[in-house]
Scaffold this motif. Structure first.
Motif, mmCIF file in Angstrom:
data_model
loop_
_atom_site.group_PDB
_atom_site.id
_atom_site.type_symbol
_atom_site.label_atom_id
_atom_site.label_comp_id
_atom_site.label_asym_id
_atom_site.label_seq_id
_atom_site.Cartn_x
_atom_site.Cartn_y
_atom_site.Cartn_z
ATOM 1 N N PHE A 54 0.837 -1.195 0.000
ATOM 2 C CA PHE A 54 0.000 0.000 0.000
ATOM 3 C C PHE A 54 0.880 1.255 0.000
ATOM 4 O O PHE A 54 0.663 2.183 -0.784
ATOM 5 C CB PHE A 54 -0.901 -0.022 1.239
ATOM 6 C CG PHE A 54 -1.812 1.165 1.335
ATOM 7 C CD1 PHE A 54 -2.922 1.256 0.520
ATOM 8 C CD2 PHE A 54 -1.551 2.186 2.228
ATOM 9 C CE1 PHE A 54 -3.759 2.354 0.601
ATOM 10 C CE2 PHE A 54 -2.381 3.283 2.304
ATOM 11 C CZ PHE A 54 -3.490 3.363 1.488
ATOM 12 N N GLY A 76 -9.170 9.911 -7.556
ATOM 13 C CA GLY A 76 -10.332 9.835 -6.670
ATOM 14 C C GLY A 76 -11.564 9.378 -7.427
ATOM 15 O O GLY A 76 -12.308 8.510 -6.969
ATOM 16 N N GLY A 79 -11.400 5.782 -8.286
ATOM 17 C CA GLY A 79 -11.749 4.974 -7.114
ATOM 18 C C GLY A 79 -13.250 4.861 -6.951
ATOM 19 O O GLY A 79 -13.778 3.773 -6.697
ATOM 20 N N ALA A 80 -13.953 5.995 -7.123
ATOM 21 C CA ALA A 80 -15.415 5.967 -7.007
ATOM 22 C C ALA A 80 -16.001 5.080 -8.100
ATOM 23 O O ALA A 80 -16.937 4.311 -7.861
ATOM 24 C CB ALA A 80 -15.979 7.380 -7.114
ATOM 25 N N PHE A 83 -15.598 1.516 -7.063
ATOM 26 C CA PHE A 83 -16.560 1.142 -6.016
ATOM 27 C C PHE A 83 -17.929 0.863 -6.619
ATOM 28 O O PHE A 83 -18.563 -0.152 -6.316
ATOM 29 C CB PHE A 83 -16.670 2.253 -4.971
ATOM 30 C CG PHE A 83 -17.733 1.993 -3.931
ATOM 31 C CD1 PHE A 83 -17.458 1.188 -2.839
ATOM 32 C CD2 PHE A 83 -19.000 2.533 -4.053
ATOM 33 C CE1 PHE A 83 -18.424 0.923 -1.897
ATOM 34 C CE2 PHE A 83 -19.985 2.273 -3.110
ATOM 35 C CZ PHE A 83 -19.690 1.467 -2.030
ATOM 36 N N LEU A 118 -6.290 2.169 -4.854
ATOM 37 C CA LEU A 118 -7.724 2.377 -5.075
ATOM 38 C C LEU A 118 -8.539 1.177 -4.605
ATOM 39 O O LEU A 118 -9.593 1.331 -3.991
ATOM 40 C CB LEU A 118 -8.004 2.639 -6.557
ATOM 41 C CG LEU A 118 -7.377 3.911 -7.128
ATOM 42 C CD1 LEU A 118 -7.760 4.084 -8.587
ATOM 43 C CD2 LEU A 118 -7.789 5.126 -6.329
ATOM 44 N N PHE A 121 -9.020 1.253 -0.972
ATOM 45 C CA PHE A 121 -10.034 2.241 -0.596
ATOM 46 C C PHE A 121 -11.434 1.720 -0.902
ATOM 47 O O PHE A 121 -12.364 1.958 -0.135
ATOM 48 C CB PHE A 121 -9.792 3.569 -1.318
ATOM 49 C CG PHE A 121 -8.593 4.302 -0.818
ATOM 50 C CD1 PHE A 121 -8.030 3.991 0.408
ATOM 51 C CD2 PHE A 121 -8.017 5.332 -1.550
ATOM 52 C CE1 PHE A 121 -6.923 4.662 0.883
ATOM 53 C CE2 PHE A 121 -6.908 6.017 -1.083
ATOM 54 C CZ PHE A 121 -6.357 5.678 0.123
ATOM 55 N N VAL A 122 -11.574 1.011 -2.025
ATOM 56 C CA VAL A 122 -12.880 0.432 -2.344
ATOM 57 C C VAL A 122 -13.301 -0.529 -1.235
ATOM 58 O O VAL A 122 -14.437 -0.512 -0.763
ATOM 59 C CB VAL A 122 -12.846 -0.296 -3.704
ATOM 60 C CG1 VAL A 122 -14.094 -1.140 -3.903
ATOM 61 C CG2 VAL A 122 -12.720 0.699 -4.837
ATOM 62 N N LEU A 124 -12.299 -0.455 1.854
ATOM 63 C CA LEU A 124 -12.618 0.337 3.046
ATOM 64 C C LEU A 124 -14.051 0.883 2.946
ATOM 65 O O LEU A 124 -14.813 0.810 3.911
ATOM 66 C CB LEU A 124 -11.626 1.498 3.195
ATOM 67 C CG LEU A 124 -11.908 2.428 4.360
ATOM 68 C CD1 LEU A 124 -11.616 1.735 5.680
ATOM 69 C CD2 LEU A 124 -11.094 3.707 4.273
ATOM 70 N N PHE A 125 -14.405 1.384 1.776
ATOM 71 C CA PHE A 125 -15.755 1.915 1.588
ATOM 72 C C PHE A 125 -16.802 0.807 1.729
ATOM 73 O O PHE A 125 -17.868 1.023 2.294
ATOM 74 C CB PHE A 125 -15.898 2.576 0.209
ATOM 75 C CG PHE A 125 -15.520 4.018 0.223
ATOM 76 C CD1 PHE A 125 -16.447 4.981 0.544
ATOM 77 C CD2 PHE A 125 -14.234 4.413 -0.069
ATOM 78 C CE1 PHE A 125 -16.103 6.312 0.573
ATOM 79 C CE2 PHE A 125 -13.876 5.741 -0.040
ATOM 80 C CZ PHE A 125 -14.807 6.702 0.285
ATOM 81 N N ALA A 127 -16.541 -1.753 3.574
ATOM 82 C CA ALA A 127 -16.663 -2.054 5.005
ATOM 83 C C ALA A 127 -17.436 -0.951 5.717
ATOM 84 O O ALA A 127 -18.291 -1.218 6.550
ATOM 85 C CB ALA A 127 -15.285 -2.235 5.629
ATOM 86 N N VAL A 128 -17.150 0.311 5.376
ATOM 87 C CA VAL A 128 -17.691 1.423 6.156
ATOM 88 C C VAL A 128 -19.085 1.831 5.700
ATOM 89 O O VAL A 128 -19.897 2.271 6.502
ATOM 90 C CB VAL A 128 -16.720 2.619 6.089
ATOM 91 C CG1 VAL A 128 -17.251 3.791 6.847
ATOM 92 C CG2 VAL A 128 -15.387 2.225 6.668
ATOM 93 N N LEU B 136 -20.123 2.504 12.373
ATOM 94 C CA LEU B 136 -20.754 2.859 11.098
ATOM 95 C C LEU B 136 -22.035 3.655 11.284
ATOM 96 O O LEU B 136 -22.348 4.540 10.495
ATOM 97 C CB LEU B 136 -21.100 1.607 10.284
ATOM 98 C CG LEU B 136 -20.013 0.604 9.970
ATOM 99 C CD1 LEU B 136 -20.457 -0.307 8.854
ATOM 100 C CD2 LEU B 136 -18.738 1.307 9.583
ATOM 101 N N LEU B 160 -7.891 11.589 -1.454
ATOM 102 C CA LEU B 160 -8.472 10.585 -2.342
ATOM 103 C C LEU B 160 -9.785 10.064 -1.787
ATOM 104 O O LEU B 160 -10.773 9.913 -2.506
ATOM 105 C CB LEU B 160 -7.495 9.417 -2.538
ATOM 106 C CG LEU B 160 -6.372 9.620 -3.530
ATOM 107 C CD1 LEU B 160 -5.542 8.354 -3.642
ATOM 108 C CD2 LEU B 160 -6.930 9.970 -4.893
ATOM 109 N N VAL B 163 -12.552 12.699 -2.289
ATOM 110 C CA VAL B 163 -13.085 12.751 -3.659
ATOM 111 C C VAL B 163 -13.932 11.511 -3.941
ATOM 112 O O VAL B 163 -15.018 11.589 -4.515
ATOM 113 C CB VAL B 163 -11.938 12.872 -4.688
ATOM 114 C CG1 VAL B 163 -12.495 12.843 -6.109
ATOM 115 C CG2 VAL B 163 -11.149 14.137 -4.470
ATOM 116 N N MET B 164 -13.436 10.352 -3.483
ATOM 117 C CA MET B 164 -14.199 9.117 -3.697
ATOM 118 C C MET B 164 -15.560 9.195 -3.032
ATOM 119 O O MET B 164 -16.579 8.869 -3.639
ATOM 120 C CB MET B 164 -13.447 7.922 -3.111
ATOM 121 C CG MET B 164 -12.538 7.237 -4.083
ATOM 122 S SD MET B 164 -11.674 5.881 -3.290
ATOM 123 C CE MET B 164 -12.886 4.569 -3.388
ATOM 124 N N VAL B 168 -18.994 8.726 -5.075
ATOM 125 C CA VAL B 168 -19.648 7.423 -5.002
ATOM 126 C C VAL B 168 -21.152 7.581 -5.185
ATOM 127 O O VAL B 168 -21.794 6.873 -5.961
ATOM 128 C CB VAL B 168 -19.339 6.739 -3.652
ATOM 129 C CG1 VAL B 168 -20.407 5.742 -3.279
ATOM 130 C CG2 VAL B 168 -17.998 6.046 -3.712
#
Lengths: 252, 263
Positions: A54, A76, A79-80, A83, A118, A121-122, A124-125, A127-128, B136, B160, B163-164, B168
C-alpha cells in the motif's frame, strides 16, 4: 439399512443444494472475510504483509500528483468508479447474478500500483458504507483483492499481449485470472487460520477451495466476459477518454 | 440512491457527540473483542446493541435487519469450517462426531471440536460486528476523515477518500439513470444480451467518470487548485462526560469479566 443410506444420501444432497442456492446471491462478497472472522494473530499478520504494498503504491501516486495536481482528482474519481462497479449486478453464467470485483479492469486501465491503493479504498468503503468485510480483516481482504488481484491481472495482461498480440484474449484472461487468484488466496488465508483436524492446512485449503470453486469459477468467467465487452465498447467509442488515463499509467 | 448506513450515521441521536470519543469507544471495543473469549463476547454484543438502539436511537427493526443480513452470511461461512473430510477408516476418527457420512473411502464428518470452534467463531464475529456497526451507524464518513486528518494520515490518503466519497453517490445515481434508460429502450433477455447491456453500462459509466473529472478539474483550477483539497471542518461536537463515564466503567467491568472467566 439400504433405505437409511438412501435417505441420508438424499439429506446430504439436499443440504448441499440448499447451501449453494443460498450462497449464490452472496458470492459477490463471499471473497470478503467478515469482521472478527480471523483470529487476532492472522489479522495482524495480513495487515503487516499488506501495508508495504500500500505504501509503495501511495508513494508512486504521490510522485504523479506532484507533477500534475489534477491527477489526484482523476484518481479519486477512478476509485469511485471502481466502487460503483463492484456494486453493480452482472449476469452470471450459472443464470443468477453477482457483483464483479473490478480488479481486472482496474489494473488494466489504471495500472497495478494505482489499483492497489484504489482497491484498498474500495474495500474500506465497502466495510464502512455497506458493512461488507471489516476493519480488522481489511488487511487480509486487501492483500487478496487489492494486491494479488491487480498484480496477477496486470502481469497476465502484459504477458499475453506480448506473446500473442491478442488484446481481447489478454483482457479476458487478466480479469478471469485475477478473480481466480483472489479466490485462491482467500481460501489459503482461511485454511491457514482454520487448519483441519485431520490433514492440517492442506486438507483445509482443499476444502475451502473446493467449496468456493462452485461459485467462484463461473463468476470469474462471467467477469472475464464482461470485461472484454467493456473493453470493446471503450476501444470503439471512448479512445479519447482512455487517453486521459495516460497520466496515471505512466507512473505504474 | 441512498446508502442506509450512511444516512443513519448523519441522523442518529449521538450525532453531536465528538467523533473521536465514539471512534475511541468503538475501536477499543473492537480490539478488546479480538482477544476476549465467549462470555465476554456476549456481554460486548449486548452492551454495543444498547448503545446502538438505546443511545443512538437506531430503530430496532433496522438494526435487526442489518444483523440478519450478517448472520446469513456468517451461517454460510461456518459449514466449511465445521466439515472435516478424511480418507482414513472410520475407526481412526478418534474424536466425537455429531454427523458422519461416507462415500467410497472418504468420510465427511462434523466433530464436537469443530462445532465448538465454529460456535466460538460465531460469537466473536457477532460481537465484533456489533462494534463495527456502532462505528458505522454513529460516525459519518466525513467526520472519520476529519479525525484521520488530525491524527496525521497523509493528505494524499484523505484527499483521495474525500473525492471518492463525494462521487460514489453521484455515480450510484448515474448508474441508476443509465439502467432506467436501458430498460426504457427495452432491456433484453438471455445471458449474452444481458451481458452486452451490462458491458455497455460499465463503458458509459467510465465515459461519465472521465467527463466528471474534466468538469471537476476545470472547476477547481478556476478556484486556484494547487494540489491540496482544503475543507473547513466546523463541528459542534462535544465530549460527553456521561458517556465517557459509562464507557470507562463498563469497560473495566468487561475486563474483570474476561479475567474471571478466561482463567
Amino acid at each position: 439399512m439400504k433405505r437409511k443410506r438412501m435417505l441420508s444420501f438424499a439429506a446430504v444432497v439436499a443440504g448441499f443444494a440448499l447451501y449453494f442456492s443460498l450462497n449464490e446471491p452472496n458470492t459477490a462478497y463471499a471473497m470478503h472475510i467478515m469482521e472478527g472472522f480471523l483470529p487476532v494473530g492472522w489479522a495482524v499478520f495480513w495487515w503487516v504483509l499488506f501495508l508495504p504494498f500500500f505504501l509503495m503504491g501511495l508513494r508512486s501516486l504521490k510522485r504523479l500528483t506532484k507533477e500534475q495536481p489534477e491527477t489526484k482528482l482523476l484518481l479519486g474519481l477512478a476509485g469511485a468508479f471502481a466502487f460503483v462497479l463492484s456494486a453493480l449486478k452482472i449476469p452470471s453464467v450459472t443464470g443468477s447474478s453477482s457483483h464483479p470485483t473490478g480488479t481486472g479492469l482496474g489494473a488494466v486501465l489504471f495500472g497495478p500500483l494505482a489499483m492497489t491503493v484504489l482497491g484498498s479504498f474500495v474495500l474500506l468503503f465497502q466495510a464502512v458504507l455497506l458493512a461488507h468485510g471489516g476493519l480488522t480483516t481489511l488487511g487480509a481482504n486487501a492483500f487478496s483483492m487489492a494486491v494479488v488481484g491487480p498484480f496477477v491481472a496486470y502481469s497476465v495482461y502484459r504477458l499475453t499481449v506480448r506473446s500473442t498480440g491478442k488484446q481481447r484474449l489478454a483482457v479476458f484472461l487478466a480479469a478471469a485470472l485475477a478473480d481466480m487468484a483472489t479466490y485462491v488466496v482467500t481460501s489459503l488465508q482461511l485454511a491457514l487460520a482454520f487448519p483441519a483436524a485431520s490433514g492440517g492446512v492442506l486438507a483445509s485449503f482443499a476444502k475451502f477451495a473446493g467449496i468456493f470453486a462452485v461459485t467462484q469459477i463461473p463468476l470469474a468467467i462471467s467477469e472475464g466476459l464482461l470485461t472484454v465487452l467493456v473493453w470493446n465498447w471503450l476501444m470503439v467509442y471512448n479512445r479519447q477518454e482512455l487517453n486521459t488515463l495516460q497520466s496515471i499509467k505512466r507512473g505504474a | 440512491m441512498k446508502i442506509q448506513l450512511d444516512t443513519l450515521a448523519y441522523t442518529n441521536r449521538l450525532r453531536h457527540v465528538s467523533p473521536i470519543q465514539k471512534l475511541v469507544i468503538g475501536i477499543i471495543m473492537l480490539c478488546f473483542v479480538m482477544v476476549a473469549h465467549a462470555p465476554t463476547h456476549i456481554a460486548v454484543f449486548v452492551w454495543m446493541s444498547v448503545w446502538i438502539v438505546g443511545y443512538a436511537g437506531i430503530p430496532w427493526r433496522i438494526y435487526l435487519r442489518l444483523l440478519g443480513a450478517i448472520s446469513l452470511f456468517l451461517a454460510l461461512s461456518l459449514p466449511p469450517i465445521m466439515l472435516e473430510i478424511t480418507a482414513r477408516s472410520i475407526a481412526e476418527i478418534t474424536e466425537q462426531t455429531v454427523f458422519i457420512y461416507s462415500f467410497g473411502v472418504f468420510h465427511v464428518y462434523i466433530g464436537v471440536a469443530g462445532m465448538k470452534k465454529a460456535s466460538a467463531l460465531l460469537l466473536r464475529s457477532l460481537s465484533s460486528v456489533s462494534c463495527l456497526y456502532f462505528i458505522l451507524l454513529t460516525v459519518p464518513f466525513t467526520e472519520i476523515l476529519a479525525v484521520l486528518r488530525r491524527i496525521g494520515v497523509p493528505c494524499m490518503v484523505t484527499d483521495l477518500l474525500l473525492v471518492m466519497y463525494r462521487f460514489v453517490f453521484v455515480f450510484l445515481e448515474t448508474v441508476e439513470q443509465l439502467w432506467i434508460a436501458y430498460k426504457a429502450r427495452g432491456a433484453r433477455h438471455g445471458f449474452s444480451r444481458k451481458m452486452r447491456d451490462a458491458g455497455g453500462l460499465v463503458a458509459r459509466l467510465f465515459a461519465r467518470t472521465v467527463q466528471r473529472y474534466q468538469q471537476l478539474s476545470i472547476g477547481l483550477a478556476a478556484r486556484g487548485f494547487d494540489g491540496d483539497l482544503r475543507v473547513v471542518a466546523s463541528s459542534h461536537a462535544f465530549v460527553s462526560r456521561r458517556y465517557a463515564a459509562e464507557a470507562a466503567a463498563v469497560f473495566l467491568l468487561l475486563v474483570a469479566l474476561e479475567w474471571w472467566t478466561g482463567r
